[in-house]
Enzyme design. Structure first.
Site, PDB file in Angstrom:
ATOM      1  N   TYR A  94      -5.241   2.419   8.116  1.00  0.00           N
ATOM      2  CA  TYR A  94      -4.529   1.052   7.552  1.00  0.00           C
ATOM      3  C   TYR A  94      -4.178   0.079   8.498  1.00  0.00           C
ATOM      4  O   TYR A  94      -3.446  -0.730   8.307  1.00  0.00           O
ATOM      5  CB  TYR A  94      -3.209   1.820   6.915  1.00  0.00           C
ATOM      6  CG  TYR A  94      -2.374   2.703   7.575  1.00  0.00           C
ATOM      7  CD1 TYR A  94      -1.600   2.113   8.770  1.00  0.00           C
ATOM      8  CD2 TYR A  94      -2.353   4.018   7.293  1.00  0.00           C
ATOM      9  CE1 TYR A  94      -0.800   2.993   9.328  1.00  0.00           C
ATOM     10  CE2 TYR A  94      -1.363   4.795   8.051  1.00  0.00           C
ATOM     11  CZ  TYR A  94      -0.767   4.322   9.055  1.00  0.00           C
ATOM     12  OH  TYR A  94       0.030   5.153   9.704  1.00  0.00           O
ATOM     13  N   LYS A 111      11.147   2.842   0.997  1.00  0.00           N
ATOM     14  CA  LYS A 111      11.037   4.485   0.658  1.00  0.00           C
ATOM     15  C   LYS A 111      11.572   4.733  -0.557  1.00  0.00           C
ATOM     16  O   LYS A 111      12.395   4.033  -1.173  1.00  0.00           O
ATOM     17  CB  LYS A 111      12.100   5.049   1.794  1.00  0.00           C
ATOM     18  CG  LYS A 111      11.688   4.923   3.264  1.00  0.00           C
ATOM     19  CD  LYS A 111      10.378   5.962   3.753  1.00  0.00           C
ATOM     20  CE  LYS A 111      10.064   6.017   5.034  1.00  0.00           C
ATOM     21  NZ  LYS A 111      11.258   6.487   5.878  1.00  0.00           N
ATOM     22  N   GLU A 119       0.852  -1.383  -0.031  1.00  0.00           N
ATOM     23  CA  GLU A 119       0.046  -0.019   0.145  1.00  0.00           C
ATOM     24  C   GLU A 119       0.756   1.147  -0.068  1.00  0.00           C
ATOM     25  O   GLU A 119       1.988   1.326   0.546  1.00  0.00           O
ATOM     26  CB  GLU A 119      -1.011  -0.023   1.322  1.00  0.00           C
ATOM     27  CG  GLU A 119      -0.268  -0.487   2.498  1.00  0.00           C
ATOM     28  CD  GLU A 119      -1.504  -0.962   3.633  1.00  0.00           C
ATOM     29  OE1 GLU A 119      -1.695   0.202   4.218  1.00  0.00           O
ATOM     30  OE2 GLU A 119      -1.895  -1.941   3.722  1.00  0.00           O
ATOM     31  N   ASP A 179       2.455  10.480   3.434  1.00  0.00           N
ATOM     32  CA  ASP A 179       3.453  11.260   4.180  1.00  0.00           C
ATOM     33  C   ASP A 179       2.575  12.388   5.032  1.00  0.00           C
ATOM     34  O   ASP A 179       2.179  13.638   4.597  1.00  0.00           O
ATOM     35  CB  ASP A 179       3.990  12.029   3.163  1.00  0.00           C
ATOM     36  CG  ASP A 179       5.249  12.553   3.874  1.00  0.00           C
ATOM     37  OD1 ASP A 179       5.577  12.410   4.961  1.00  0.00           O
ATOM     38  OD2 ASP A 179       6.134  13.478   3.046  1.00  0.00           O
ATOM     39  N   CYS A 212      37.685  13.802  24.237  1.00  0.00           N
ATOM     40  CA  CYS A 212      38.361  14.641  24.939  1.00  0.00           C
ATOM     41  C   CYS A 212      38.829  13.982  26.312  1.00  0.00           C
ATOM     42  O   CYS A 212      38.166  13.356  26.986  1.00  0.00           O
ATOM     43  CB  CYS A 212      37.272  15.862  25.227  1.00  0.00           C
ATOM     44  SG  CYS A 212      38.063  16.867  26.858  1.00  0.00           S
ATOM     45  N   CYS A 268      40.606  19.118  22.321  1.00  0.00           N
ATOM     46  CA  CYS A 268      39.325  19.487  22.784  1.00  0.00           C
ATOM     47  C   CYS A 268      39.167  20.740  22.631  1.00  0.00           C
ATOM     48  O   CYS A 268      39.958  21.825  23.262  1.00  0.00           O
ATOM     49  CB  CYS A 268      38.902  19.121  24.203  1.00  0.00           C
ATOM     50  SG  CYS A 268      37.229  19.766  24.780  1.00  0.00           S
ATOM     51  N   CYS A 275      36.563  19.185  31.991  1.00  0.00           N
ATOM     52  CA  CYS A 275      36.004  19.709  30.699  1.00  0.00           C
ATOM     53  C   CYS A 275      34.604  20.286  30.991  1.00  0.00           C
ATOM     54  O   CYS A 275      33.759  19.694  30.990  1.00  0.00           O
ATOM     55  CB  CYS A 275      36.241  18.954  29.634  1.00  0.00           C
ATOM     56  SG  CYS A 275      35.293  19.418  28.107  1.00  0.00           S
ATOM     57  N   CYS A 293      38.104  22.850  26.156  1.00  0.00           N
ATOM     58  CA  CYS A 293      39.216  22.907  27.679  1.00  0.00           C
ATOM     59  C   CYS A 293      40.512  22.647  26.954  1.00  0.00           C
ATOM     60  O   CYS A 293      41.228  22.769  27.885  1.00  0.00           O
ATOM     61  CB  CYS A 293      38.579  21.792  28.423  1.00  0.00           C
ATOM     62  SG  CYS A 293      39.114  19.917  28.052  1.00  0.00           S
ATOM     63  N   LYS A 343       2.699   4.547   1.247  1.00  0.00           N
ATOM     64  CA  LYS A 343       2.940   5.212   2.498  1.00  0.00           C
ATOM     65  C   LYS A 343       2.573   6.775   2.382  1.00  0.00           C
ATOM     66  O   LYS A 343       3.379   7.512   1.769  1.00  0.00           O
ATOM     67  CB  LYS A 343       4.214   4.730   2.767  1.00  0.00           C
ATOM     68  CG  LYS A 343       4.783   5.235   4.153  1.00  0.00           C
ATOM     69  CD  LYS A 343       6.460   4.918   4.411  1.00  0.00           C
ATOM     70  CE  LYS A 343       6.335   5.079   6.021  1.00  0.00           C
ATOM     71  NZ  LYS A 343       6.392   6.461   6.526  1.00  0.00           N
TER      72      LYS A 343
END
Length: 698
Positions: free
Chosen positions: A244, A332, A134, A138, A444, A426, A450, A429, A136
């Site tokens: 559905y 999809k 079936e 949206d 980090c 990082c 930090c 720090c 789909k």
DNA sequence: CAGCCTCGAGTTCT
DNA sequence: CTCGAGGCTG
């Protein structure tokens, strides 16, 4: 809601007790009215400052006449009503999501998987397997509950477990019947609320004329319309509904999915007419491609098709893996793509120290939404795609949601472009960002020093699955941390001593401060599993936290066990790693957390402020298998091993791989070998396949 | 030891 | 939603 004349402005010290009592009564009434307008109707009747003045007046009078404080005083009321204005609804049966497929091979794999799982199909490849295809739609998934033929509650999907009560809005949707003519005492119909493209265009035209906001696409328009607090607004929007699926139901609808859809049609629901029963992968592929070709001519948006095993008894046996049924797949269509320029690469630091590169993009519209950022995942990913600052990149929205960078347009790269150098420190720090051998992520090493990690840990602490403190979002947490109001979880529960500082903050007032503190107070007691999860220990997410809570029952028991587990030869360590799903790696992170003195201090400070409730076993469906350990051996004739395992687990059994003294039942199929012998030796009860089937049926 | 499956951690935008 | 890692199964 005007104030009783004259009283309002009098100096508090000049009030008589009688006058004070009268004014307190009036204030309670008036403030409650404003709260209603603010929370439930989403339409504040007065300015925040005026509201604050009322509350302060109330408090001042109460301070002078403590004996007059009313039971319904605004100063006593805690707990904010639901944030968005909609009540929550727990779905009687979870609304699952679907696994996605993109290629023809994915469809073939789906069918092969179903055939492998169902014994009779695995044994006989020529046996037909009907699959319903079936489109789909949206739109937005909703659930409509009918009792004795009357529409009683309608809800959004939400997280699948709990949605929002939008009954009043759904009543205005013309395809949602108010009554259905049937004897079913309970039926929960599920489907999609959507808007046709034509209706969407004319709605946007109207919106534009009225100077109101225009919607990006029909889906957003439908979503926005359903989320209206005023059902009259929803009624003016041209929403539609296709049924559905279904949730709780008092009598089965049919034996097959297509039969159930026919039945729903007869009950008066709109069912999408473009559906087809397919008998082979080839037919499914053909249906999918036909739909793709037809897509632009359909009056509404679709984003793929859904394929479902037609026989409902098979659906039931196939069951679900985590949150998606094994008997359905959403195939999809290829996502829309767009090109844009990557202007910079920003480095983010997560709660566990993971440094993640994020691409800053020149805003571009993809699938109706403007995208300006996309994750680049990690160092290797950047290298693999050779993404560089200044490149033109191709962006798509994965599953139509999260933007991702597919690749670069090599031809449009300048001569002066240089490969991206991933930072080794990082950015927050300055600590070294190290990459453990065999791992993809760089982390980090700043740990406790930090600030970025500290803020992320706090954000996690108050997040939904954890302490769930409403109205204390990322921005507030970061700002409170920066200003020293909250540096550790315990500080959150000490905030009530600093009301004045909160109230005087930019953008805050009496009301918002009171709301935050009330939300915090509500969470002074939490169940052990949430507590463990909130700590943000590496590799300990919701599922693992629940596992630990279930095993150790109480906070004190858990804490002691984790400290004792530091000895790898000890009993506590053995007990920890004996938990299903907890191996050496997870154990090591738990132990490391408890070995850090700072963490223990933070834990103690926190438990000074809050109460951790012992874990309460959820009431499991009583069955002869609950709590039992079972082992399978040999070949089963009426079901596959994985199906049998899933069934046993659904009834509360633990399925182990080998027979031991702890085993309650050995279920032996044909050709049982050494396990059966071992079971006999240990005196473990052996069940035949038929006996096992009786057990699960009863 | 390979191949599943589950879980965790990270992410976007409305 | 996706990816990677950990843990279990065969």
């Amino acid at each position: 809601m005007s104030a009783p004349g004259g009283l309002r402005d009098r100096d508090v010290d000049a009030l008589s007790a009688e006058e004070a009592a009268a004014e307190l009564a009036a204030l309670a009434d008036e403030i409650a009215g404003h709260d209603r307008a603010y929370y439930q109707d989403d339409a504040p009747a007065i300015a925040d400052a005026d509201y604050d003045r009322l509350r302060r007046r109330n408090e001042a009078i109460e301070a002078r006449f403590p004996q007059l404080v009313r039971a319904d005083s605004p100063s006593r009321r805690i707990g904010a009503p639901p944030a968005g204005g909609f009540a929550k609804v727990v779905h009687s049966r979870p609304m699952l999501s679907l696994n996605n497929g993109f290629t023809d091979a994915d469809l073939a794999e789906f069918v092969a998987g179903v055939r492998r799982y169902l014994k009779e199909l695995a044994d006989d490849p020529s046996r037909p397997l009907a699959i319903m295809g079936e489109p789909k739609i949206d739109g937005l998934a909703v659930a409509l509950r009918y009792e004795d033929g009357r529409f009683v509650v309608g809800a959004t999907r939400g997280d699948g477990i709990e949605g929002e009560d939008i009954t009043a809005n759904l009543r205005t949707v013309r395809d949602v019947p108010d009554r259905i003519d049937d004897t079913l005492s309970v039926i929960e119909v599920r489907g999609e609320v959507y808007m046709t493209r034509a209706d969407f265009e004319s709605l946007n035209e109207r919106q534009r004329d009225a100077g109101a906001k225009v919607f990006a696409n029909p889906r957003n328009a439908a979503a926005g319309s359903l989320r209206q607090l005023d059902p009259m607004v929803t009624a003016s929007r041209p929403l539609r509904f296709f049924a559905y699926a279904w949730g709780e139901i008092s009598t089965p609808l049919a034996d097959t999915h297509h039969g159930a859809l026919d039945r729903l049609t007869r009950l008066g629901f709109a069912v999408n007419p473009i559906a087809r029963l397919c008998g082979s992968v080839e037919e499914m592929v053909a249906f999918y491609h036909e739909l793709a070709a037809q897509r632009s001519e359909l009056p509404y948006d679709i984003d793929g098709c859904v394929f479902k095993v037609d026989r409902l008894d098979w659906q039931e046996r196939l069951g679900a893996v985590s949150r998606a049924p094994r008997w359905a797949i959403a195939q999809k269509f290829a996502a829309e793509r767009a090109e844009t320029r990557l202007s910079a690469i920003r480095i983010q630091v997560g709660r566990t120290g993971t440094v993640t590169p994020v691409a800053e993009l020149e805003p571009v519209t993809v699938g109706g939404v403007v995208v300006s950022r996309a994750t680049l995942h990690n160092e290797d990913e950047i290298a693999r795609k050779d993404v560089r600052v200044g490149d033109t990149v191709i962006v798509q929205r994965a599953g139509d949601v999260i933007p991702q960078i597919i690749g670069i347009v090599a031809a449009r790269r300048g001569d002066d472009s240089e490969p991206y150098r991933f930072p080794e420190h990082c950015p927050e720090c300055g600590s070294l960002a190290v990459r453990e051998p065999g791992e993809v992520a760089r982390r980090c090493s700043g740990g406790l020093i930090c600030p970025a990690q500290a803020v992320e840990r706090l954000i996690h602490f108050v997040s939904r699955g954890a302490y769930d403190i409403e109205g204390f979002g990322d921005r507030h947490v970061a700002a409170f941390y920066r200003d020293g109001l909250v540096r550790s979880p315990a500080d959150i529960f000490r905030l009530h001593r600093r009301v004045a500082e909160i109230r005087d903050r930019e953008g805050w007032g009496e009301r918002s401060a009171a709301n935050l503190l009330a939300a915090i107070e509500q969470r002074r007691r939490v169940p052990l599993d949430r507590f463990i999860y909130a700590l943000g220990i590496r590799q300990v997410g919701e599922a693992t936290a629940r596992l630990l809570a279930r095993t150790y029952q109480s906070y004190d028991g858990w804490r002691e066990a984790m400290i004792a587990a530091a000895d790898p030869a000890g009993e506590a360590y053995a007990e920890l790693t004996a938990i299903d799903q907890i191996g050496p790696a997870v154990a090591a992170d738990l132990i490391a957390f408890f070995r850090e003195p700072h963490n223990l201090e933070a834990l103690d400070a926190l438990t000074e402020e809050v109460t951790v409730e012992d874990y309460v076993m959820p009431a499991a469906r009583a069955s002869s298998l609950s709590g039992k350990t079972v082992v399978f051996t040999g070949v089963l004739s009426t079901m596959t091993r994985s199906e049998a395992k899933a069934q046993a687990e659904a009834l509360g059994a633990k399925v182990a791989g080998s027979v031991s003294a702890k085993t309650d039942y050995l279920i032996a199929g044909a050709d049982a070998g050494s396990k059966a012998a071992k079971a006999r030796a240990l005196g473990v009860r052996t069940l035949s396949e038929a006996e096992f089937r009786d057990l699960i049926a009863g």
